[in-house]
Design a protein around this motif. Structure first.
Motif, PDB file in Angstrom:
ATOM      1  N   UNK A 215       0.815  -1.213   0.000  1.00  0.00           N
ATOM      2  CA  UNK A 215       0.000   0.000   0.000  1.00  0.00           C
ATOM      3  C   UNK A 215       0.849   1.264   0.000  1.00  0.00           C
ATOM      4  N   UNK A 216       1.957   1.242   0.756  1.00  0.00           N
ATOM      5  CA  UNK A 216       2.839   2.413   0.819  1.00  0.00           C
ATOM      6  C   UNK A 216       3.498   2.664  -0.530  1.00  0.00           C
ATOM      7  N   UNK A 217       3.863   1.585  -1.231  1.00  0.00           N
ATOM      8  CA  UNK A 217       4.410   1.735  -2.585  1.00  0.00           C
ATOM      9  C   UNK A 217       3.380   2.385  -3.503  1.00  0.00           C
ATOM     10  N   UNK A 218       2.136   1.897  -3.459  1.00  0.00           N
ATOM     11  CA  UNK A 218       1.074   2.474  -4.294  1.00  0.00           C
ATOM     12  C   UNK A 218       0.859   3.951  -3.959  1.00  0.00           C
ATOM     13  N   UNK A 219       0.925   4.274  -2.674  1.00  0.00           N
ATOM     14  CA  UNK A 219       0.727   5.662  -2.242  1.00  0.00           C
ATOM     15  C   UNK A 219       1.848   6.562  -2.753  1.00  0.00           C
ATOM     16  N   UNK A 220       3.106   6.091  -2.662  1.00  0.00           N
ATOM     17  CA  UNK A 220       4.238   6.889  -3.154  1.00  0.00           C
ATOM     18  C   UNK A 220       4.180   7.067  -4.673  1.00  0.00           C
ATOM     19  N   UNK A 221       3.791   5.984  -5.380  1.00  0.00           N
ATOM     20  CA  UNK A 221       3.652   6.092  -6.836  1.00  0.00           C
ATOM     21  C   UNK A 221       2.552   7.090  -7.187  1.00  0.00           C
ATOM     22  N   UNK A 222       1.456   7.062  -6.428  1.00  0.00           N
ATOM     23  CA  UNK A 222       0.373   8.011  -6.656  1.00  0.00           C
ATOM     24  C   UNK A 222       0.787   9.443  -6.361  1.00  0.00           C
ATOM     25  N   UNK A 223       1.581   9.641  -5.291  1.00  0.00           N
ATOM     26  CA  UNK A 223       2.079  10.992  -4.969  1.00  0.00           C
ATOM     27  C   UNK A 223       2.933  11.537  -6.111  1.00  0.00           C
ATOM     28  N   UNK A 224       3.798  10.703  -6.652  1.00  0.00           N
ATOM     29  CA  UNK A 224       4.645  11.137  -7.765  1.00  0.00           C
ATOM     30  C   UNK A 224       3.792  11.485  -8.982  1.00  0.00           C
TER      31      UNK A 224
END
Length: 617
Positions: A215-224
């Motif tokens: 989930x944290x990976x998905x969140x960071x990718x979404x932030x970028x």
């Protein structure tokens, strides 16, 4: 069981929910676009540019255009003519450069004022803004005066767009629709998976950590993605915040991905993954410190990460493939394709950043990330199912081992009692034999019946039991099972050199190993016919040997069996129930405890067992 089943279904339910959100978002966008009666905004395609210090006075350019080899804060003036309706705003985007916007020589907006961005930034962040035209209409000269960035030697200028407010919003949405909606889906997936992981915090920490990192990976990718999207800049009027979101998301997303893959795959050697994750964490912190100190901007550090991140993804893909091939790891095999897709998308994104064959600079990687999230949602469901099955198996084995240890403790007490009684009985047999001989001598020799009765008593006294080895515990086990073999016509052959020890724990473990070996062998022999079809000799046999070589106790056993075995995932299935054999698992556990090993092989009607134990340190 219901709770475990629900946990297994969570990734699938999340993917379904994300799909529904995607359908609703796209449907809403299409509905809004179809109902709009406003014409599309006008996108300016060309202009004239003057570069300070250039030999030519004026050059015609098409948007987007990049001016290269510029000194810091070089003046670049771009001029064009536009046909405005009254009160039409203009959308202008700047990239790390201050700029002034003029309509018919009247200043209407200024980008990159020093008071509008933090002091630790040498250049203002990328900014896209809708500028009011203050009543200008008709044929109007639009002039934009740029100052080139300090942190790079190039300046990229983008097409101005003008029209009615709603027309501008719809046009920008049309140009950035895929980038914007994929970013929303990545953010939604990240929030959902993190929320799910927190729900599982008190149930299974390993599963919780795995889902959290995903989930944290998905969140960071979404932030970028959201920070890179031009449409976001119109909605969120905080360029510095979007700048930080974009680069922190880009730099940090590999860290949770590495930890997720470590947990999801279960590498035999996960040290390279941990080392890379920690090094990347240090690099992220260094990049942030350099930005906050005003030394090196995040936009400059980006070029280093443009090399590092694809290399990490390529290494991760290769390492997962190696794990799948070398260790036959089913979980690694499931991750090969999605991680390969992500690595391929990352490499394509870097190429596109420099060659610009796709207008949106982040779209390729966004598509790869979305595919990765969807596929991994399904794979994660399978991996969670495997992890829960292994956990249940481990819990059952721990329970069985505890039960077995308790049984061994009781067996040890019983063996001690048998040993004590055996010594007592041995003395009593010896004394009774002599007493009967003395009675016979004192009796009347003419009493034939009395003599025959005394002779029968003397001969009926049982002889001492056989001794199989020096170790009393192992000897007791062999004495018990040898009697069973005699009664069931199983030929037992033994040659044991097992020394006596003062270590109670070792005696218990030896009892477990020999007891399980012989018990399994007897069970195998029971499933066979009693006599061989070719002759009258017993076809059921057990040959058990043991000796000490240097510091290692080597135990080998061959026994006949009916030729039917079931092997699953490299383990033998039990013939008594629908599960793995507990006895063999227990023997394997004891061997590991003593830095040893086990080997089991079935061939030509003979089951071969080998056990190695380091009984001396």
């Amino acid at each position: 069981m219901k709770k475990i089943s629900a946990i297994r279904n969570i990734p699938y339910l999340t993917i379904i929910l994300l799909t529904l959100i995607c359908i609703l978002l796209l449907s809403s966008k299409n509905m809004i676009m179809s109902q709009a009666s406003y014409p599309e905004a006008t996108i300016v395609s060309s202009a004239y540019a003057v570069v300070e210090g250039s030999d030519s006075d004026k050059e015609e350019i098409t948007f987007p255009h990049t001016f290269k080899h510029l000194s810091p804060r070089t003046h670049v003036t771009v001029t064009t003519h536009i046909n405005l309706n009254k009160d039409d705003p203009i959308y202008i985007k700047t990239v790390y450069s201050p700029a002034k916007v003029y309509l018919d020589d009247e200043l209407i907006y200024e980008f990159g004022l020093a008071e509008n961005y933090p002091s630790y930034m040498k250049d203002p962040a990328t900014e896209g803004y809708l500028i009011g035209t203050d009543g200008h209409s008709g044929d109007t000269e639009l002039r934009i005066e740029y100052l080139s960035p300090v942190t790079r030697s190039s300046l990229t200028v983008y097409s101005p767009i003008y029209g009615a407010y709603k027309s501008l919003f719809f046009t920008l949405l049309k140009l950035n629709k895929w980038s914007f909606f994929i970013a929303l889906l990545e953010l939604a997936a990240g929030v959902l998976f993190i929320f799910i992981s927190l729900m599982l915090l008190y149930y299974d920490k390993e599963v919780c950590k795995m889902i959290f990192h995903f989930g944290f990976f998905s969140l960071m990718a979404g932030m970028w993605s959201i920070g890179e999207c031009n449409y976001t800049g119109v909605i969120i009027k905080n360029p510095t915040l979007l700048y930080l979101c974009a680069f922190i998301g880009l730099f940090s997303q590999m860290i949770p991905l590495l930890y997720f893959c470590r947990l999801a795959v279960g590498f035999k050697n996960d040290k390279p993954i941990i080392v890379i994750a920690k090094l990347l964490t240090v690099l992220d912190l260094v990049a942030c410190v350099l930005q906050l100190s005003g030394t090196v901007a995040l936009s400059q550090s980006m070029y280093v990460f443009h090399v590092i991140l694809p290399l990490i993804l390529c290494f991760l893909t290769a390492y997962i493939i190696l794990e799948a091939v070398r260790s036959q790891n089913s979980r690694a095999k499931r991750l090969m394709v999605p991680v390969f897709i992500l690595a391929l998308a990352s490499c394509a994104e870097i190429i596109n950043y420099h060659l610009k064959f796709v207008a949106s600079l982040s779209l390729l990687y966004q598509i790869g990330t979305l595919l990765f999230i969807i596929i991994m949602g399904i794979v994660m469901g399978l991996n969670i199912s495997d992890m829960l099955s292994i956990k249940r198996e481990n819990e059952r084995l721990i329970f069985d081992m505890n039960l077995l240890e308790h049984s061994l403790l009781e067996q040890k007490k019983y063996n001690s009692l048998i040993t004590t009684n055996e010594q007592l009985f041995k003395k009593q047999r010896h004394d009774l034999r002599h007493q009967l001989v003395a009675i016979k001598g004192l009796a009347n020799t003419e009493n034939k019946q009395l003599n025959e009765y005394l002779d029968s008593l003397i001969h009926s006294i049982p002889s001492a039991p056989a001794s199989y080895c020096e170790n009393r515990v192992v000897n007791s086990i062999l004495s018990y099972y040898s009697a069973i073999c005699r009664n069931e016509n199983i030929a037992l052959e033994t040659k044991l050199i097992v020394p006596e020890t003062d270590d109670a724990a070792l005696d218990n473990d030896l009892c477990l190993v020999f007891g399980n070996l012989i018990e399994n062998a007897i069970e195998a022999c029971r499933r066979m016919d009693t006599l061989d079809s070719s002759d009258e000799t017993p076809s059921r046999f057990i040959r058990l040997h043991a000796h000490v070589h240097y510091k290692t106790l080597i135990i080998t056993m061959d026994n006949s069996f009916d030729g039917h075995v079931t092997i699953q995932n490299g383990k033998y299935r039990s013939s008594k129930r629908d599960d793995y054999g507990i006895g063999l698992s227990s023997i394997r556990s004891v061997a590991g405890k003593y830095d040893g090993d086990v080997a089991f092989e079935a061939a030509d009607g003979i089951f071969q067992s080998s056990v190695y134990l380091q009984i001396y340190k």
